[in-house]
Design a protein around this motif. Sequence first.
Motif, short mmCIF file in Angstrom:
data_model
loop_
_atom_site.label_atom_id
_atom_site.label_comp_id
_atom_site.label_asym_id
_atom_site.label_seq_id
_atom_site.Cartn_x
_atom_site.Cartn_y
_atom_site.Cartn_z
N PHE A 19 0.90 -1.11 0.04
CA PHE A 19 0.08 0.12 0.10
C PHE A 19 1.01 1.29 0.14
CE2 PHE A 19 -2.95 -3.12 1.62
CZ PHE A 19 -4.09 -2.69 1.21
N ASP A 20 0.39 2.32 -0.47
CA ASP A 20 0.80 3.67 -0.46
C ASP A 20 1.33 3.87 1.06
OD1 ASP A 20 1.31 6.47 -1.58
OD2 ASP A 20 0.24 6.74 0.33
N LEU A 23 -1.40 5.34 3.50
CA LEU A 23 -2.26 4.39 4.03
C LEU A 23 -1.71 3.32 5.07
CD1 LEU A 23 -3.96 3.46 0.75
CD2 LEU A 23 -5.14 4.92 2.43
N MET A 200 -8.87 -2.94 -7.21
CA MET A 200 -8.73 -2.27 -5.90
C MET A 200 -7.98 -3.30 -5.04
SD MET A 200 -9.69 0.45 -4.17
CE MET A 200 -10.88 1.16 -5.03
N THR A 201 -6.84 -2.60 -3.91
CA THR A 201 -6.50 -3.46 -3.19
C THR A 201 -6.95 -3.14 -1.68
OG1 THR A 201 -4.35 -3.62 -4.22
CG2 THR A 201 -4.13 -4.05 -2.08
N ILE A 211 -8.38 0.05 4.97
CA ILE A 211 -7.58 0.82 3.86
C ILE A 211 -7.82 0.25 2.58
CG2 ILE A 211 -6.03 1.88 5.37
CD1 ILE A 211 -4.15 -0.37 4.40
N GLN A 213 -6.83 1.26 -1.95
CA GLN A 213 -6.05 1.59 -2.77
C GLN A 213 -6.42 1.16 -4.21
OE1 GLN A 213 -1.76 2.17 -1.72
NE2 GLN A 213 -1.10 1.47 -3.69
N GLY A 217 -2.92 4.76 -7.29
CA GLY A 217 -2.41 5.01 -5.82
C GLY A 217 -3.26 6.07 -5.04
N HIS A 218 -4.77 6.26 -5.72
CA HIS A 218 -5.90 6.92 -4.86
C HIS A 218 -6.16 5.83 -3.74
CE1 HIS A 218 -5.48 9.87 -7.89
NE2 HIS A 218 -5.98 9.10 -9.00
N GLY A 219 -6.34 6.65 -2.59
CA GLY A 219 -6.76 5.53 -1.52
C GLY A 219 -8.23 6.13 -0.64
N ARG A 221 -9.57 5.39 3.52
CA ARG A 221 -9.48 4.94 4.86
C ARG A 221 -10.67 4.99 5.65
NH1 ARG A 221 -4.58 9.10 6.51
NH2 ARG A 221 -5.95 11.02 6.60
N ALA A 225 -13.86 2.99 3.82
CA ALA A 225 -12.94 1.90 3.07
C ALA A 225 -13.79 0.42 3.81
CB ALA A 225 -11.53 2.12 3.56
#
Length: 250
Positions: A19-20, A23, A200-201, A211, A213, A217-219, A221, A225
């Motif tokens: 994840f980023d 996040l 989506m992750t 979380i 993502q 890269g947009h996330g 939380r 989420a």
Amino acid sequence: MPLVSISMYDVAPRILSTFDSVLADYAANTFARQGIHVHTRSTVTKVEDGILYLKNSEPVKYGMLVWSTGLEMTPLIKSLEGVKKDEKAGRVMTDGYLRLLQPSQGEEQQAKVVPDVYAIGDCAVIDGEELPSTAQVASQKGAWLRRHLNRLAKKGVKPTPVTIESTTQTTSPETQLSESSEPKDLETGVGRGFRYHNIMTLAYIGSWKAIAQGNHGHGLRGRLAWFLWRGAYMTRTISLRNKIRVPILW
């Protein structure tokens, strides 16, 4: 948490490395507020009854141990010989069309394909392309392979590559095939190889928080989420019975 102390040990520099960082830091801070102690760069060397041994730290006593260290190949995959495997996890390797590869022989730079054998899921990895071992990747591989085999059937292309052997000249020189002739791979001419699309992750981090993502890269939380995480599992539930039971029991 009253009467309970939870510690997490991860060999990576930070948790949730896929994840980023924003996040991942949110998840780490959430754990800290809940009293969960996160120890990164910690390598477990041995586990005994009630004692956890670390590489660069003192042994840690525990009451209950939850072990999550990724995937191990099944005895079938371990016993396979004559196929190319990655050194990291022992997974079999495929080309971009998900066909099993043979080990390179001698000075050969390119591995040869095992005819009519495909490999998907956690036991397989595409040569030169490291993808996460997730249900999303396995599901997309299965859907792609189904479409690919149907395309081959419609076009009358047999998946097995055509093998051309050298022949003795019995006719004119124009009809002779030399020993250096390469087999013509008809399968690669039907559509393009597998391409993974990360939709989506998602990760649940407890207390009705998660979380998420996206591909770019947009996330998200927090509670929103969490709804997305739970909805994703709901949509993947196949039977109507489970679609009703999951929201009631979960």
